[in-house]
Design a protein around this motif. Sequence first.
Motif, PDB file in Angstrom:
ATOM      1  N   ALA A   1     -21.630 -17.451  -8.004  1.00 22.25           N
ATOM      2  CA  ALA A   1     -22.779 -18.211  -8.516  1.00 22.25           C
ATOM      3  C   ALA A   1     -22.396 -19.667  -8.763  1.00 22.25           C
ATOM      4  O   ALA A   1     -23.172 -20.582  -8.455  1.00 22.25           O
ATOM      5  CB  ALA A   1     -23.303 -17.581  -9.805  1.00 22.25           C
ATOM      6  N   LYS A   2     -21.192 -19.883  -9.294  1.00 26.25           N
ATOM      7  CA  LYS A   2     -20.746 -21.253  -9.559  1.00 26.25           C
ATOM      8  C   LYS A   2     -20.547 -22.028  -8.259  1.00 26.25           C
ATOM      9  O   LYS A   2     -20.898 -23.214  -8.156  1.00 26.25           O
ATOM     10  CB  LYS A   2     -19.453 -21.232 -10.380  1.00 26.25           C
ATOM     11  CG  LYS A   2     -19.640 -20.761 -11.820  1.00 26.25           C
ATOM     12  CD  LYS A   2     -18.338 -20.824 -12.588  1.00 26.25           C
ATOM     13  CE  LYS A   2     -18.531 -20.486 -14.053  1.00 26.25           C
ATOM     14  NZ  LYS A   2     -18.932 -19.104 -14.282  1.00 26.25           N
ATOM     15  N   LEU A   3     -19.976 -21.373  -7.250  1.00 30.10           N
ATOM     16  CA  LEU A   3     -19.814 -22.035  -5.961  1.00 30.10           C
ATOM     17  C   LEU A   3     -21.171 -22.362  -5.325  1.00 30.10           C
ATOM     18  O   LEU A   3     -21.376 -23.439  -4.769  1.00 30.10           O
ATOM     19  CB  LEU A   3     -18.998 -21.139  -5.020  1.00 30.10           C
ATOM     20  CG  LEU A   3     -17.506 -21.013  -5.332  1.00 30.10           C
ATOM     21  CD1 LEU A   3     -16.850 -19.970  -4.439  1.00 30.10           C
ATOM     22  CD2 LEU A   3     -16.807 -22.368  -5.162  1.00 30.10           C
ATOM     23  N   GLY A   4     -22.095 -21.399  -5.436  1.00 31.09           N
ATOM     24  CA  GLY A   4     -23.442 -21.633  -4.918  1.00 31.09           C
ATOM     25  C   GLY A   4     -24.128 -22.764  -5.656  1.00 31.09           C
ATOM     26  O   GLY A   4     -24.800 -23.610  -5.052  1.00 31.09           O
ATOM     27  N   GLY A   5     -23.953 -22.797  -6.974  1.00 32.66           N
ATOM     28  CA  GLY A   5     -24.542 -23.866  -7.774  1.00 32.66           C
ATOM     29  C   GLY A   5     -23.987 -25.221  -7.393  1.00 32.66           C
ATOM     30  O   GLY A   5     -24.720 -26.221  -7.346  1.00 32.66           O
ATOM     31  N   LEU A   6     -22.683 -25.263  -7.104  1.00 30.46           N
ATOM     32  CA  LEU A   6     -22.050 -26.517  -6.693  1.00 30.46           C
ATOM     33  C   LEU A   6     -22.631 -27.004  -5.367  1.00 30.46           C
ATOM     34  O   LEU A   6     -22.885 -28.200  -5.179  1.00 30.46           O
ATOM     35  CB  LEU A   6     -20.545 -26.314  -6.569  1.00 30.46           C
ATOM     36  CG  LEU A   6     -19.699 -27.566  -6.290  1.00 30.46           C
ATOM     37  CD1 LEU A   6     -19.843 -28.556  -7.436  1.00 30.46           C
ATOM     38  CD2 LEU A   6     -18.237 -27.181  -6.102  1.00 30.46           C
ATOM     39  N   MET A   7     -22.853 -26.053  -4.458  1.00 35.41           N
ATOM     40  CA  MET A   7     -23.414 -26.406  -3.156  1.00 35.41           C
ATOM     41  C   MET A   7     -24.869 -26.860  -3.262  1.00 35.41           C
ATOM     42  O   MET A   7     -25.343 -27.677  -2.478  1.00 35.41           O
ATOM     43  CB  MET A   7     -23.316 -25.209  -2.214  1.00 35.41           C
ATOM     44  CG  MET A   7     -21.874 -24.819  -1.865  1.00 35.41           C
ATOM     45  SD  MET A   7     -21.781 -23.322  -0.854  1.00 35.41           S
ATOM     46  CE  MET A   7     -22.537 -23.894   0.664  1.00 35.41           C
ATOM     47  N   LEU A   8     -25.571 -26.338  -4.265  1.00 36.37           N
ATOM     48  CA  LEU A   8     -26.990 -26.665  -4.436  1.00 36.37           C
ATOM     49  C   LEU A   8     -27.221 -27.809  -5.428  1.00 36.37           C
ATOM     50  O   LEU A   8     -28.372 -28.140  -5.736  1.00 36.37           O
ATOM     51  CB  LEU A   8     -27.755 -25.427  -4.931  1.00 36.37           C
ATOM     52  CG  LEU A   8     -27.929 -24.285  -3.931  1.00 36.37           C
ATOM     53  CD1 LEU A   8     -28.512 -23.065  -4.634  1.00 36.37           C
ATOM     54  CD2 LEU A   8     -28.831 -24.719  -2.783  1.00 36.37           C
TER      55      LEU A   8
ATOM     56  N   SER B   1     -28.009 -19.095 -15.335  1.00 34.70           N
ATOM     57  CA  SER B   1     -27.722 -18.078 -14.323  1.00 34.70           C
ATOM     58  C   SER B   1     -26.486 -18.437 -13.502  1.00 34.70           C
ATOM     59  O   SER B   1     -25.679 -17.574 -13.159  1.00 34.70           O
ATOM     60  CB  SER B   1     -28.924 -17.911 -13.386  1.00 34.70           C
ATOM     61  OG  SER B   1     -30.052 -17.446 -14.098  1.00 34.70           O
ATOM     62  N   ILE B   2     -26.342 -19.717 -13.207  1.00 32.82           N
ATOM     63  CA  ILE B   2     -25.183 -20.169 -12.440  1.00 32.82           C
ATOM     64  C   ILE B   2     -23.902 -20.051 -13.267  1.00 32.82           C
ATOM     65  O   ILE B   2     -22.878 -19.540 -12.801  1.00 32.82           O
ATOM     66  CB  ILE B   2     -25.388 -21.620 -11.963  1.00 32.82           C
ATOM     67  CG1 ILE B   2     -26.504 -21.673 -10.908  1.00 32.82           C
ATOM     68  CG2 ILE B   2     -24.095 -22.209 -11.412  1.00 32.82           C
ATOM     69  CD1 ILE B   2     -26.953 -23.078 -10.555  1.00 32.82           C
ATOM     70  N   LEU B   3     -23.956 -20.497 -14.529  1.00 29.85           N
ATOM     71  CA  LEU B   3     -22.764 -20.475 -15.382  1.00 29.85           C
ATOM     72  C   LEU B   3     -22.336 -19.066 -15.745  1.00 29.85           C
ATOM     73  O   LEU B   3     -21.140 -18.800 -15.926  1.00 29.85           O
ATOM     74  CB  LEU B   3     -23.030 -21.290 -16.653  1.00 29.85           C
ATOM     75  CG  LEU B   3     -23.229 -22.803 -16.458  1.00 29.85           C
ATOM     76  CD1 LEU B   3     -23.565 -23.465 -17.786  1.00 29.85           C
ATOM     77  CD2 LEU B   3     -21.982 -23.436 -15.854  1.00 29.85           C
ATOM     78  N   ASP B   4     -23.301 -18.140 -15.854  1.00 30.42           N
ATOM     79  CA  ASP B   4     -22.990 -16.766 -16.264  1.00 30.42           C
ATOM     80  C   ASP B   4     -22.838 -15.818 -15.081  1.00 30.42           C
ATOM     81  O   ASP B   4     -22.603 -14.626 -15.262  1.00 30.42           O
ATOM     82  CB  ASP B   4     -24.099 -16.222 -17.185  1.00 30.42           C
ATOM     83  CG  ASP B   4     -24.216 -17.037 -18.463  1.00 30.42           C
ATOM     84  OD1 ASP B   4     -23.240 -17.715 -18.828  1.00 30.42           O
ATOM     85  OD2 ASP B   4     -25.304 -17.001 -19.082  1.00 30.42           O
ATOM     86  N   GLY B   5     -22.983 -16.336 -13.871  1.00 30.13           N
ATOM     87  CA  GLY B   5     -23.033 -15.459 -12.702  1.00 30.13           C
ATOM     88  C   GLY B   5     -21.733 -15.271 -11.964  1.00 30.13           C
ATOM     89  O   GLY B   5     -21.732 -14.742 -10.852  1.00 30.13           O
ATOM     90  N   GLY B   6     -20.618 -15.717 -12.524  1.00 26.36           N
ATOM     91  CA  GLY B   6     -19.336 -15.521 -11.865  1.00 26.36           C
ATOM     92  C   GLY B   6     -19.003 -16.617 -10.862  1.00 26.36           C
ATOM     93  O   GLY B   6     -19.707 -17.622 -10.731  1.00 26.36           O
TER      94      GLY B   6
END
Length: 340
Positions: A260-267, A252-257
């Motif tokens: 999503a990638k920035l949010g994934g990095l923060m999480l 979801s993070i990789l395919d979410g634009g």
Amino acid sequence: MRIAVDAMGGDHAPQAIVEGILLAAQEYSDVEFILYGDGEKIKPYLGDHYNTDKIKIVHTSEKIESDDEPVRAIRSKKQASMVLAARAVKEGKADALFSAGNTGALLAAGLLIIGRIKGIDRPGLMPVLPVIGKDEQFVFMDVGANADSKAENMHQFGILGSYYSEFVLGKKNPKVALLNNGSEPRKGSELSKKAYDLLAADEGINFIGNTEARELFSGLADVIVTDGFTGNAVLKTIEGTAMSVMELMKASILDGGVKAKLGGLMLKDSLRTVKDTMDYSKFGGAVLFGLRAPVVKTHGSADKVAVYHTIKQIRQILTSNVIDDLVVHFETLNEKQAIE
């Protein structure tokens, strides 16, 4: 304390096994290791630690494969690393057996070579699992040693789990629950109802009733009892679900634009914490509990860290003298039943 190690068992043997042993040997000066397996394959990973007072190799080129039929393999492969390690425990040359190899073969070796505690009908396979949100653990038994359990076996699992929870994990008056499809006392199959009655009638354990699978990690109980078929299915469902959820979040993070990638990095750190929380290998392996000595199985894909934690667990079991306490308990129970 001497631990007999099946150094050839597991997907990454002997490297992961030996490296995990070295980690444990650095921390625990009171533990000696006897590694059973192909000496020429083991020695390169031991380096200068080969044939010291703490780590010795007993060479054998024979091993039990993952697809071997368990009982046949134990009886026919007399020189297999797992068989020799089990015999060392049986003969008093070692105090415990550790393997990451064929689970069925290890169960057979425990039963046929080391033997049950007198009075225990069937040992159970018991992992230590985390309580979500708390720095606590609980034990779950049986997760596959007995596909066709009887109510009497499940009652004994409650006793065995209580002893482990109290003497190894340090829980006072541990709470015991029966895994069922509802919390009501008369819920479930005939097997569950009979097991419930036996557990409830035993004043020696702190039985709190039924619990549902969704409450498994809630900390409601310190010991959760079930039959081997159900326990194995539940444990594998937990493992599969955890892996699937992590993969789904990653996808979801990789395919979410970009967002999503920035949010994934923060999480990232939080997600790693979630993964670590669900990684129960850090609490050790699954104990084949009810034998006359500790027999502990770690996952076939275990790395050196998982091996280290399993050795730590075995040391805790040996230090607690829980096996000796169980022997006394069931000998006393047998004598009482004989008088009655």
